[in-house]
Design an enzyme around this catalytic site. Sequence first.
Site, PDB file in Angstrom:
ATOM      1  N   ARG A 132     -12.885  -3.286   3.673  1.00 55.59           N
ATOM      2  CA  ARG A 132     -11.620  -2.571   3.953  1.00 55.59           C
ATOM      3  C   ARG A 132     -11.545  -2.076   5.400  1.00 55.59           C
ATOM      4  O   ARG A 132     -11.055  -0.969   5.667  1.00 55.59           O
ATOM      5  CB  ARG A 132     -11.431  -1.387   2.982  1.00 55.59           C
ATOM      6  CG  ARG A 132     -11.447  -1.755   1.526  1.00 55.59           C
ATOM      7  CD  ARG A 132     -10.222  -2.561   1.107  1.00 55.59           C
ATOM      8  NE  ARG A 132     -10.351  -2.972  -0.265  1.00 55.59           N
ATOM      9  CZ  ARG A 132     -10.887  -4.155  -0.648  1.00 55.59           C
ATOM     10  NH1 ARG A 132     -11.259  -5.051   0.255  1.00 55.59           N
ATOM     11  NH2 ARG A 132     -10.999  -4.460  -1.914  1.00 55.59           N
TER      12      ARG A 132
ATOM     13  N   SER B 187      -5.832   2.497  -3.720  1.00 57.72           N
ATOM     14  CA  SER B 187      -7.135   3.164  -3.834  1.00 57.72           C
ATOM     15  C   SER B 187      -7.250   4.241  -2.761  1.00 57.72           C
ATOM     16  O   SER B 187      -7.080   3.973  -1.575  1.00 57.72           O
ATOM     17  CB  SER B 187      -8.262   2.154  -3.646  1.00 57.72           C
ATOM     18  OG  SER B 187      -8.242   1.237  -4.708  1.00 57.72           O
TER      19      SER B 187
ATOM     20  N   GLU C  65      -9.837   5.690   2.048  1.00 59.58           N
ATOM     21  CA  GLU C  65      -9.357   4.329   2.335  1.00 59.58           C
ATOM     22  C   GLU C  65      -7.893   4.398   2.767  1.00 59.58           C
ATOM     23  O   GLU C  65      -7.449   3.678   3.665  1.00 59.58           O
ATOM     24  CB  GLU C  65      -9.504   3.445   1.085  1.00 59.58           C
ATOM     25  CG  GLU C  65      -9.086   2.003   1.312  1.00 59.58           C
ATOM     26  CD  GLU C  65      -9.396   1.113   0.104  1.00 59.58           C
ATOM     27  OE1 GLU C  65     -10.480   1.260  -0.492  1.00 59.58           O
ATOM     28  OE2 GLU C  65      -8.534   0.291  -0.235  1.00 59.58           O
TER      29      GLU C  65
HETATM   30  C1  FAD Z   1      -0.265   0.047  -6.513  1.00 65.39           C
HETATM   31  C2  FAD Z   1      -1.136  -0.346  -5.359  1.00 65.39           C
HETATM   32  C3  FAD Z   1      -2.165  -1.250  -5.549  1.00 65.39           C
HETATM   33  C4  FAD Z   1      -2.992  -1.622  -4.483  1.00 65.39           C
HETATM   34  N1  FAD Z   1      -4.011  -2.512  -4.698  1.00 65.39           N
HETATM   35  C5  FAD Z   1      -4.798  -2.899  -3.666  1.00 65.39           C
HETATM   36  C6  FAD Z   1      -5.861  -3.826  -3.862  1.00 65.39           C
HETATM   37  O1  FAD Z   1      -6.105  -4.314  -4.945  1.00 65.39           O
HETATM   38  N2  FAD Z   1      -6.612  -4.172  -2.794  1.00 65.39           N
HETATM   39  C7  FAD Z   1      -6.385  -3.666  -1.549  1.00 65.39           C
HETATM   40  O2  FAD Z   1      -7.099  -4.034  -0.607  1.00 65.39           O
HETATM   41  N3  FAD Z   1      -5.372  -2.772  -1.340  1.00 65.39           N
HETATM   42  C8  FAD Z   1      -4.593  -2.386  -2.353  1.00 65.39           C
HETATM   43  N4  FAD Z   1      -3.582  -1.489  -2.146  1.00 65.39           N
HETATM   44  C9  FAD Z   1      -3.399  -0.909  -0.801  1.00 65.39           C
HETATM   45  C10 FAD Z   1      -2.419  -1.662   0.100  1.00 65.39           C
HETATM   46  O3  FAD Z   1      -1.462  -2.373  -0.643  1.00 65.39           O
HETATM   47  C11 FAD Z   1      -3.152  -2.602   1.064  1.00 65.39           C
HETATM   48  O4  FAD Z   1      -4.067  -1.904   1.881  1.00 65.39           O
HETATM   49  C12 FAD Z   1      -2.166  -3.329   1.979  1.00 65.39           C
HETATM   50  O5  FAD Z   1      -2.874  -4.310   2.698  1.00 65.39           O
HETATM   51  C13 FAD Z   1      -1.463  -2.410   2.958  1.00 65.39           C
HETATM   52  O6  FAD Z   1      -0.420  -3.144   3.548  1.00 65.39           O
HETATM   53  P1  FAD Z   1       0.895  -2.395   4.062  1.00 65.39           P
HETATM   54  O7  FAD Z   1       1.775  -3.410   4.672  1.00 65.39           O
HETATM   55  O8  FAD Z   1       1.481  -1.561   2.993  1.00 65.39           O
HETATM   56  O9  FAD Z   1       0.247  -1.465   5.189  1.00 65.39           O
HETATM   57  P2  FAD Z   1       0.570   0.061   5.499  1.00 65.39           P
HETATM   58  O10 FAD Z   1       0.230   0.902   4.314  1.00 65.39           O
HETATM   59  O11 FAD Z   1       1.937   0.190   6.049  1.00 65.39           O
HETATM   60  O12 FAD Z   1      -0.497   0.322   6.642  1.00 65.39           O
HETATM   61  C14 FAD Z   1      -1.875   0.309   6.326  1.00 65.39           C
HETATM   62  C15 FAD Z   1      -2.652   0.115   7.637  1.00 65.39           C
HETATM   63  O13 FAD Z   1      -2.363  -1.155   8.163  1.00 65.39           O
HETATM   64  C16 FAD Z   1      -1.870  -1.045   9.484  1.00 65.39           C
HETATM   65  N5  FAD Z   1      -0.883  -2.095   9.702  1.00 65.39           N
HETATM   66  C17 FAD Z   1       0.166  -2.439   8.924  1.00 65.39           C
HETATM   67  N6  FAD Z   1       0.834  -3.476   9.466  1.00 65.39           N
HETATM   68  C18 FAD Z   1       0.177  -3.794  10.600  1.00 65.39           C
HETATM   69  C19 FAD Z   1       0.380  -4.765  11.633  1.00 65.39           C
HETATM   70  N7  FAD Z   1       1.404  -5.635  11.610  1.00 65.39           N
HETATM   71  N8  FAD Z   1      -0.506  -4.766  12.670  1.00 65.39           N
HETATM   72  C20 FAD Z   1      -1.523  -3.910  12.749  1.00 65.39           C
HETATM   73  N9  FAD Z   1      -1.762  -2.972  11.809  1.00 65.39           N
HETATM   74  C21 FAD Z   1      -0.910  -2.920  10.757  1.00 65.39           C
HETATM   75  C22 FAD Z   1      -1.273   0.353   9.577  1.00 65.39           C
HETATM   76  O14 FAD Z   1      -1.248   0.818  10.905  1.00 65.39           O
HETATM   77  C23 FAD Z   1      -2.258   1.122   8.717  1.00 65.39           C
HETATM   78  O15 FAD Z   1      -3.410   1.433   9.476  1.00 65.39           O
HETATM   79  C24 FAD Z   1      -2.749  -1.094  -3.200  1.00 65.39           C
HETATM   80  C25 FAD Z   1      -1.678  -0.209  -2.993  1.00 65.39           C
HETATM   81  C26 FAD Z   1      -0.880   0.165  -4.071  1.00 65.39           C
HETATM   82  C27 FAD Z   1       0.248   1.129  -3.820  1.00 65.39           C
END
Ligand code: FAD
Length: 311
Positions: free
Chosen positions: A176, A225, A295
């Site tokens: 992660r 998480s 996380e």
């Molecule tokens: C119900 C639920 C289930 C989930 N299950 C999982 C799972 O099974 N496994 C898992 O790994 N995660 C899981 N997650 C967490 C999340 O979905 C992941 O971490 C996902 O990759 C985050 O993507 P996001 O676009 O929402 O990023 P954001 O939440 O908007 O941002 C997260 C991080 O990524 C960075 N970021 C976003 N876009 C960019 C970009 N274009 N360039 C550089 N940095 C960027 C942000 O600055 C921040 O540091 C879950 C979340 C929820 C709500």
Amino acid sequence: MSSLPTDMNSGMPTVRGRLRENVRLDKITWFQVGGPADFVFKPEDEDDLSAFLKNIPTGLPVYALGVGSNILVRDGGIRGAVIRLGRHFTKMTVDGEMITVGAGALDGNVARFAADASLEGAEFLSGIPGSIGGALRMNAGAYGADMSDIFVSAVAYDRQGERHTLSLDDMGFSYRHTDIPKDWIFTQATLRLAAGDSQEILGRMADISRNREESQPIRSRTGGSTFANPAGKKAWELIDSIGGRGLIIGDAMVSDKHCNFLINTGAATAADLEAVGEEVRRRVFETHDILLRWEIVRLGDVTASVKGKSK
Ligand SMILES: Cc1cc2nc3c(=O)[nH]c(=O)nc-3n(C[C@H](O)[C@H](O)[C@H](O)COP(=O)(O)OP(=O)(O)OC[C@H]3O[C@@H](n4cnc5c(N)ncnc54)[C@H](O)[C@@H]3O)c2cc1C
């Protein structure tokens, strides 16, 4: 420096995309909490992003925001510019067993695109509700696979607007985590998959979807998480063992369904959510001598500055 004209009021460059000032972020993050960002910029394309980064005031902090499924914006909001990728950054192409996808594409759409192209290996993405940018930053993963397993290369822009093509070594992926500086913006990724049977791939994705529905509060205001699993341990088991399941502060609660998830049950503040998380960490440390690592990415100020009034 290029010589783009600047908006005299904000000192920000003129852009082709959409630049807004003092923007509420509680509307666009899963937790639905937090204060406003000074600026939110949606670039029209990579050149627009690069020019923006080159021409904003030196020292102005820059943050990327995907779809906010792993982020807790604090109540005072974010001082600086938040960058969100729009439609231009959702393109997907296939070349043999490789796909190239925009960092704004949703993980679920990428998994479906791969399945339609009879390519396997991206099924794990189908249950992760984020964007590819967020998946790169978090090395998102599930069911024993993560981004580092399928990663070939990515494109990112640094704070000075320079374009970089990043290899697997450059990314420094670990659990992660990536080593790429926090203010670099990913714009696309190339992923290597393997030939497979489209129906079987879709079947595995349906299993993932059923499994998630049963085990996670996926319809709640949550952030995924909360804590990374410590080496050899499951965060949820540690939280359960200290009576964390169902713990409440204000309208923030540790999920009954999956106790490594925090939930905004109504009108929680970011402070409530962070406090309930910290209480869990304190109890786990007291009992097990293990300090859980957040996380969920926490961003912004705890309290509002004078400028932090939302529109
Ligand atoms: C119900 C639920 C289930 C989930 N299950 C999982 C799972 O099974 N496994 C898992 O790994 N995660 C899981 N997650 C967490 C999340 O979905 C992941 O971490 C996902 O990759 C985050 O993507 P996001 O676009 O929402 O990023 P954001 O939440 O908007 O941002 C997260 C991080 O990524 C960075 N970021 C976003 N876009 C960019 C970009 N274009 N360039 C550089 N940095 C960027 C942000 O600055 C921040 O540091 C879950 C979340 C929820 C709500």
